[in-house]
Motif scaffolding. Structure first.
Motif, PDB file in Angstrom:
ATOM      1  N   GLY A 211      45.974  20.201  39.463  1.00 45.02           N
ATOM      2  CA  GLY A 211      45.484  18.952  40.026  1.00 45.02           C
ATOM      3  C   GLY A 211      44.483  18.277  39.096  1.00 45.02           C
ATOM      4  O   GLY A 211      44.283  18.703  37.954  1.00 45.02           O
ATOM      5  N   VAL A 212      43.853  17.243  39.585  1.00 44.70           N
ATOM      6  CA  VAL A 212      42.909  16.496  38.771  1.00 44.70           C
ATOM      7  C   VAL A 212      41.618  17.296  38.619  1.00 44.70           C
ATOM      8  O   VAL A 212      41.038  17.765  39.597  1.00 44.70           O
ATOM      9  CB  VAL A 212      42.591  15.125  39.405  1.00 44.70           C
ATOM     10  N   LYS A 213      41.193  17.464  37.368  1.00 44.40           N
ATOM     11  CA  LYS A 213      39.924  18.119  37.082  1.00 44.40           C
ATOM     12  C   LYS A 213      39.074  17.189  36.223  1.00 44.40           C
ATOM     13  O   LYS A 213      39.598  16.457  35.378  1.00 44.40           O
ATOM     14  CB  LYS A 213      40.147  19.441  36.334  1.00 44.40           C
ATOM     15  N   ARG A 214      37.785  17.227  36.456  1.00 42.98           N
ATOM     16  CA  ARG A 214      36.852  16.377  35.710  1.00 42.98           C
ATOM     17  C   ARG A 214      36.042  17.238  34.752  1.00 42.98           C
ATOM     18  O   ARG A 214      35.529  18.293  35.148  1.00 42.98           O
ATOM     19  CB  ARG A 214      35.932  15.618  36.674  1.00 42.98           C
ATOM     20  N   PHE A 215      35.934  16.761  33.533  1.00 38.51           N
ATOM     21  CA  PHE A 215      35.257  17.529  32.487  1.00 38.51           C
ATOM     22  C   PHE A 215      34.065  16.723  31.964  1.00 38.51           C
ATOM     23  O   PHE A 215      34.212  15.563  31.573  1.00 38.51           O
ATOM     24  CB  PHE A 215      36.230  17.850  31.354  1.00 38.51           C
ATOM     25  N   ALA A 216      32.903  17.355  32.003  1.00 37.89           N
ATOM     26  CA  ALA A 216      31.681  16.714  31.512  1.00 37.89           C
ATOM     27  C   ALA A 216      31.682  16.771  29.991  1.00 37.89           C
ATOM     28  O   ALA A 216      31.573  17.847  29.395  1.00 37.89           O
ATOM     29  CB  ALA A 216      30.451  17.419  32.081  1.00 37.89           C
ATOM     30  N   VAL A 217      31.833  15.639  29.367  1.00 39.09           N
ATOM     31  CA  VAL A 217      31.947  15.578  27.915  1.00 39.09           C
ATOM     32  C   VAL A 217      30.685  14.965  27.315  1.00 39.09           C
ATOM     33  O   VAL A 217      29.914  14.285  27.989  1.00 39.09           O
ATOM     34  CB  VAL A 217      33.177  14.754  27.490  1.00 39.09           C
ATOM     35  N   SER A 218      30.503  15.209  26.024  1.00 40.67           N
ATOM     36  CA  SER A 218      29.330  14.661  25.334  1.00 40.67           C
ATOM     37  C   SER A 218      29.669  14.473  23.861  1.00 40.67           C
ATOM     38  O   SER A 218      30.707  14.934  23.377  1.00 40.67           O
ATOM     39  CB  SER A 218      28.125  15.596  25.481  1.00 40.67           C
ATOM     40  N   GLY A 219      28.786  13.790  23.174  1.00 40.36           N
ATOM     41  CA  GLY A 219      28.984  13.548  21.754  1.00 40.36           C
ATOM     42  C   GLY A 219      27.754  12.912  21.148  1.00 40.36           C
ATOM     43  O   GLY A 219      26.814  12.539  21.857  1.00 40.36           O
ATOM     44  N   PRO A 220      27.755  12.760  19.836  1.00 39.63           N
ATOM     45  CA  PRO A 220      26.561  12.252  19.149  1.00 39.63           C
ATOM     46  C   PRO A 220      26.389  10.743  19.222  1.00 39.63           C
ATOM     47  O   PRO A 220      25.312  10.225  18.940  1.00 39.63           O
ATOM     48  CB  PRO A 220      26.787  12.689  17.703  1.00 39.63           C
ATOM     49  N   PHE A 221      27.454  10.006  19.594  1.00 36.42           N
ATOM     50  CA  PHE A 221      27.391   8.551  19.585  1.00 36.42           C
ATOM     51  C   PHE A 221      27.693   7.990  20.976  1.00 36.42           C
ATOM     52  O   PHE A 221      28.596   8.471  21.661  1.00 36.42           O
ATOM     53  CB  PHE A 221      28.398   7.952  18.600  1.00 36.42           C
ATOM     54  N   GLU A 222      26.953   6.969  21.364  1.00 36.03           N
ATOM     55  CA  GLU A 222      27.212   6.216  22.582  1.00 36.03           C
ATOM     56  C   GLU A 222      27.010   4.739  22.282  1.00 36.03           C
ATOM     57  O   GLU A 222      26.271   4.371  21.377  1.00 36.03           O
ATOM     58  CB  GLU A 222      26.251   6.626  23.707  1.00 36.03           C
ATOM     59  N   SER A 223      27.687   3.884  23.061  1.00 33.38           N
ATOM     60  CA  SER A 223      27.513   2.441  22.897  1.00 33.38           C
ATOM     61  C   SER A 223      27.840   1.751  24.206  1.00 33.38           C
ATOM     62  O   SER A 223      28.597   2.281  25.039  1.00 33.38           O
ATOM     63  CB  SER A 223      28.414   1.904  21.782  1.00 33.38           C
ATOM     64  N   ASP A 224      27.272   0.537  24.386  1.00 36.79           N
ATOM     65  CA  ASP A 224      27.630  -0.271  25.554  1.00 36.79           C
ATOM     66  C   ASP A 224      28.743  -1.253  25.227  1.00 36.79           C
ATOM     67  O   ASP A 224      29.043  -2.143  26.013  1.00 36.79           O
ATOM     68  CB  ASP A 224      26.412  -1.005  26.109  1.00 36.79           C
ATOM     69  N   ASP A 225      29.384  -1.078  24.084  1.00 36.45           N
ATOM     70  CA  ASP A 225      30.486  -1.936  23.646  1.00 36.45           C
ATOM     71  C   ASP A 225      31.695  -1.036  23.392  1.00 36.45           C
ATOM     72  O   ASP A 225      31.691  -0.214  22.472  1.00 36.45           O
ATOM     73  CB  ASP A 225      30.089  -2.683  22.374  1.00 36.45           C
ATOM     74  N   GLY A 226      32.740  -1.205  24.211  1.00 37.89           N
ATOM     75  CA  GLY A 226      33.912  -0.339  24.088  1.00 37.89           C
ATOM     76  C   GLY A 226      34.621  -0.467  22.765  1.00 37.89           C
ATOM     77  O   GLY A 226      35.213   0.500  22.262  1.00 37.89           O
ATOM     78  N   ASP A 227      34.593  -1.659  22.149  1.00 33.75           N
ATOM     79  CA  ASP A 227      35.251  -1.829  20.855  1.00 33.75           C
ATOM     80  C   ASP A 227      34.526  -1.083  19.747  1.00 33.75           C
ATOM     81  O   ASP A 227      35.139  -0.681  18.754  1.00 33.75           O
ATOM     82  CB  ASP A 227      35.359  -3.313  20.508  1.00 33.75           C
ATOM     83  N   VAL A 228      33.215  -0.903  19.902  1.00 31.07           N
ATOM     84  CA  VAL A 228      32.465  -0.098  18.935  1.00 31.07           C
ATOM     85  C   VAL A 228      32.947   1.347  18.986  1.00 31.07           C
ATOM     86  O   VAL A 228      33.114   2.006  17.947  1.00 31.07           O
ATOM     87  CB  VAL A 228      30.953  -0.182  19.211  1.00 31.07           C
ATOM     88  N   LEU A 229      33.197   1.851  20.188  1.00 34.23           N
ATOM     89  CA  LEU A 229      33.700   3.222  20.330  1.00 34.23           C
ATOM     90  C   LEU A 229      35.059   3.369  19.635  1.00 34.23           C
ATOM     91  O   LEU A 229      35.313   4.359  18.941  1.00 34.23           O
ATOM     92  CB  LEU A 229      33.831   3.589  21.806  1.00 34.23           C
ATOM     93  N   THR A 230      35.915   2.374  19.808  1.00 29.99           N
ATOM     94  CA  THR A 230      37.227   2.418  19.154  1.00 29.99           C
ATOM     95  C   THR A 230      37.068   2.429  17.640  1.00 29.99           C
ATOM     96  O   THR A 230      37.762   3.180  16.932  1.00 29.99           O
ATOM     97  CB  THR A 230      38.075   1.210  19.580  1.00 29.99           C
ATOM     98  N   ASP A 231      36.157   1.613  17.136  1.00 29.70           N
ATOM     99  CA  ASP A 231      35.930   1.555  15.691  1.00 29.70           C
ATOM    100  C   ASP A 231      35.432   2.903  15.169  1.00 29.70           C
ATOM    101  O   ASP A 231      35.879   3.366  14.112  1.00 29.70           O
ATOM    102  CB  ASP A 231      34.921   0.450  15.366  1.00 29.70           C
TER     103      ASP A 231
END
Length: 309
Positions: A211-231
């Motif tokens: 079934g559906v499971k949720r995984f708490a993920v993390s990383g060194p970078f965050e942004s409030d702009d989704g296109d920055v994440l894609t870049d």
């Protein structure tokens, strides 16, 4: 300056808490906004706001006047909507917001065609991945992905959007591909997350055998702009969770590679919000119907192309 314009400016100053912000919202200068408030105060013979060099706060009289001012504007808007529906010539401005991905790729391309069909309607569009307050921002329609928290607004569902986990070939070459959700959330992988004030904790929902499971993920970078994440993902800095329509080009060119395809992320709802009092406004209905139809057509064509690839 008309009394109606003065009331409109008062309402926006009250809601935004700033003379300059209200001026930008109404596309007038701060001096004109200030003059309108002064004229209204002179007419009412009361002080509506307390002004200091740093703050602007409504007085008790301003707080009392605000609900009635809103009712005046709503009554005029409703009257205009009735006239528009009778003449079959809807007119006026629509204030629209959307996340960057939806706005740039799905909504904005359809706006010129909407304008051609309804030349008397102007569209004022704001794109932001931040959560916006529909009432406080003076928005007529707000597109979004997910489940909204504000139950006082009407929701129009448009589609369920497929999502994909993906990374660049260089990232996979360096870090390997995670074998499952547990590995994705582990210390060996960098997940690139959308972060803005009030954003929920990062949990990526995957469809597993159990079934559906949720995984708490993390990383060194965050942004409030989704296109920055894609870049960042394109340059090998991490893994992203994206609606498929946002990264379809990069998946087709091989710049991004889907991962964990056996346990894909669950789809996400795309919908729009609008207030109850605007549901009878023909220009709002026409805009929502037009954009929703365009979005469904684009998503259906993309899905068909994916099946033939």
């Amino acid at each position: 300056m008309s009394y109606f314009d003065n009331i409109k400016t008062f309402v926006r100053v009250f809601e935004l808490g700033s003379m300059s912000a209200a001026a930008r919202d109404q596309r007038i200068s701060p001096a004109v906004a200030s003059a309108r408030i002064s004229q209204l105060e002179d007419h009412l013979n009361v002080r509506l706001f307390q002004r200091t060099t740093r703050m602007l706060t409504p007085t008790e009289q301003g707080k009392l006047f605000y609900p009635g001012a809103c009712r005046i504007l709503e009554t005029i808007e409703e009257a205009e909507a009735l006239v528009s529906s009778v003449t079959l010539k809807p007119r006026g401005s629509i204030h629209v917001s959307a996340p960057l991905g939806i706005g740039r790729r799905l909504v904005a391309p359809a706006v010129p065609d909407f304008k051609k069909q309804f030349p008397l309607i102007d569209v004022r569009m704001r794109l932001s991945d931040r959560k916006l307050d529909v009432a406080a921002e003076g928005l007529d329609v707000a597109f979004f992905l997910g489940v909204p928290e504000d139950s006082n607004l009407r929701i129009r569902k448009i589609a369920d959007c497929r999502r994909v986990l993906c990374a660049s070939p260089s990232y996979i070459e360096t870090h390997g591909e995670p074998e499952n959700g547990e590995a994705l959330a582990g210390p060996d992988h960098a997940c690139l997350n959308l972060r803005y004030p009030g954003a929920p904790e990062f949990q990526w929902p995957l469809q597993t055998e159990d079934g559906v499971k949720r995984f708490a993920v993390s990383g060194p970078f965050e942004s409030d702009d989704g296109d920055v994440l894609t870049d960042w993902a394109l340059h090998g800095h991490g893994i992203i969770l994206k609606p498929e329509f946002e990264v379809l080009h990069y998946l087709r060119t091989g710049q991004l590679v889907p991962i964990l395809t056996q346990t894909p992320p669950i789809p996400i709802q795309m919908a729009c919000l609008y207030s109850h009092r605007r549901r009878q406004d023909p220009k709002i209905r026409l805009f929502i119907d037009f954009i929703a139809g365009h979005i469904r057509t684009v998503l259906a064509e993309q899905e068909k192309e994916q099946q033939t690839d």
